[in-house]
Design a protein around this motif. Structure first.
Motif, PDB file in Angstrom:
ATOM      1  N   SER A   1      -2.152  -1.600  -6.160  1.00 45.69           N
ATOM      2  CA  SER A   1      -2.984  -0.927  -7.168  1.00 45.69           C
ATOM      3  C   SER A   1      -4.034  -0.046  -6.517  1.00 45.69           C
ATOM      4  CB  SER A   1      -3.683  -1.962  -8.053  1.00 45.69           C
ATOM      5  OG  SER A   1      -2.772  -2.682  -8.824  1.00 45.69           O
ATOM      6  N   ASP A   2      -4.760  -0.606  -5.552  1.00 44.59           N
ATOM      7  CA  ASP A   2      -5.841   0.147  -4.905  1.00 44.59           C
ATOM      8  C   ASP A   2      -5.326   1.399  -4.209  1.00 44.59           C
ATOM      9  OD1 ASP A   2      -7.696  -1.695  -5.819  1.00 44.59           O
ATOM     10  OD2 ASP A   2      -7.789  -2.799  -3.919  1.00 44.59           O
ATOM     11  N   ALA A   3      -4.192   1.290  -3.523  1.00 44.38           N
ATOM     12  CA  ALA A   3      -3.631   2.450  -2.826  1.00 44.38           C
ATOM     13  C   ALA A   3      -3.212   3.527  -3.821  1.00 44.38           C
ATOM     14  CB  ALA A   3      -2.447   2.021  -1.967  1.00 44.38           C
TER      15      ALA A   3
ATOM     16  N   ARG B   1       0.833  -1.211   0.000  1.00 45.75           N
ATOM     17  CA  ARG B   1       0.000   0.000   0.000  1.00 45.75           C
ATOM     18  C   ARG B   1       0.862   1.253   0.000  1.00 45.75           C
ATOM     19  NH1 ARG B   1      -4.065  -2.335   4.507  1.00 45.75           N
ATOM     20  NH2 ARG B   1      -5.447  -3.478   3.101  1.00 45.75           N
ATOM     21  N   ASP B   2       1.911   1.250   0.823  1.00 50.15           N
ATOM     22  CA  ASP B   2       2.815   2.409   0.868  1.00 50.15           C
ATOM     23  C   ASP B   2       3.448   2.663  -0.496  1.00 50.15           C
ATOM     24  OD1 ASP B   2       2.236   2.734   3.550  1.00 50.15           O
ATOM     25  OD2 ASP B   2       4.144   1.889   4.262  1.00 50.15           O
TER      26      ASP B   2
ATOM     27  N   GLY C   1      -3.703  -8.359 -11.041  1.00 48.85           N
ATOM     28  CA  GLY C   1      -4.398  -9.231 -10.091  1.00 48.85           C
ATOM     29  C   GLY C   1      -5.365  -8.469  -9.201  1.00 48.85           C
ATOM     30  N   ARG C   2      -6.466  -9.138  -8.848  1.00 50.41           N
ATOM     31  CA  ARG C   2      -7.491  -8.484  -8.028  1.00 50.41           C
ATOM     32  C   ARG C   2      -7.347  -8.796  -6.544  1.00 50.41           C
ATOM     33  NH1 ARG C   2     -11.626 -11.896  -6.532  1.00 50.41           N
ATOM     34  NH2 ARG C   2     -11.726 -13.879  -7.648  1.00 50.41           N
ATOM     35  N   THR C   3      -6.299  -9.562  -6.184  1.00 46.24           N
ATOM     36  CA  THR C   3      -6.094  -9.948  -4.790  1.00 46.24           C
ATOM     37  C   THR C   3      -4.629  -9.759  -4.393  1.00 46.24           C
ATOM     38  OG1 THR C   3      -5.708 -12.238  -5.468  1.00 46.24           O
ATOM     39  CG2 THR C   3      -7.962 -11.664  -4.821  1.00 46.24           C
TER      40      THR C   3
END
Length: 190
Positions: A53-55, A26-27, A44-46
């Motif tokens: 990616s999400d961060a 995340r960082d 990848g979604r997990t």
């Protein structure tokens, strides 16, 4: 002046990983967004792939995911990325991921991540890839691999100069700094 605009990040898609690795992913994602560095990864979604990616996306950054058709058919892809590139197979995926990026960072991962990391190091050894390769050694995860690579050099399986094909960072900040500094140790004699 720094000209790094995109970084390929190899990482685990496994779930249920220790939080120390998830935090690092995340960082790294947030830092990429803050520094306006586009992430290129395996879509990848997990796992760490999704965490990174999400961060990045939540911080206003961009992520290009590259994934083979069979993985899309199985629903393994992240559906919220800035760009999704579909490839016919894993081999093409790896070529596309490394094409046009300014550096590679390897977060902890399993066989797929290790294979990608060793392949890009091999490409660099062969002169196919010329950009920085950074091993983000979160929580000492890569210590055994780093020791194995050193053994390969010390016992003559690799030349001494090849020890400069990769760099090792302890934190996401250090990893990105190495990418931005462009410390390609193979080319500067270190």
């Amino acid at each position: 002046m720094d000209n790094t605009t995109s970084v390929c990040i190899y990482s685990a898609s496994s779930c249920h990983l220790p939080d120390v690795y998830v935090r690092a992913a995340r960082d790294l994602g947030r830092l990429c967004a803050c520094r306006r560095v586009r992430i290129v990864n395996g879509a990848g979604r997990t796992g760490l792939m999704a965490a990174c990616s999400d961060a990045c996306l939540q911080a206003g950054g961009t992520v290009t995911g590259v994934i083979p058709s069979f993985m899309i058919e199985r629903g393994w892809h992240h559906t919220g990325l800035t760009e999704l590139i579909e490839t016919p197979d894993i081999h093409t995926r790896k070529q596309v991921m490394s094409r046009g990026v300014d550096a590679v960072i390897a977060l902890p991962g399993g066989c797929g991540t290790l294979e990608e990391l060793l392949e890009i190091i091999t490409w660099k050894q062969l002169g196919i890839y010329h950009k920085p390769v950074v091993i983000l050694n979160v929580n000492g995860f890569f210590d055994p691999l780093i020791k194995m690579l050193a053994k390969a050099v010390s016992e003559g399986f690799m030349e001494q100069a090849h020890a400069g094909l990769w760099q090792v960072a302890a934190t996401p900040e250090e990893a990105l700094d190495m990418c931005f500094a462009g410390r390609d140790t193979m080319n500067n004699g270190r």
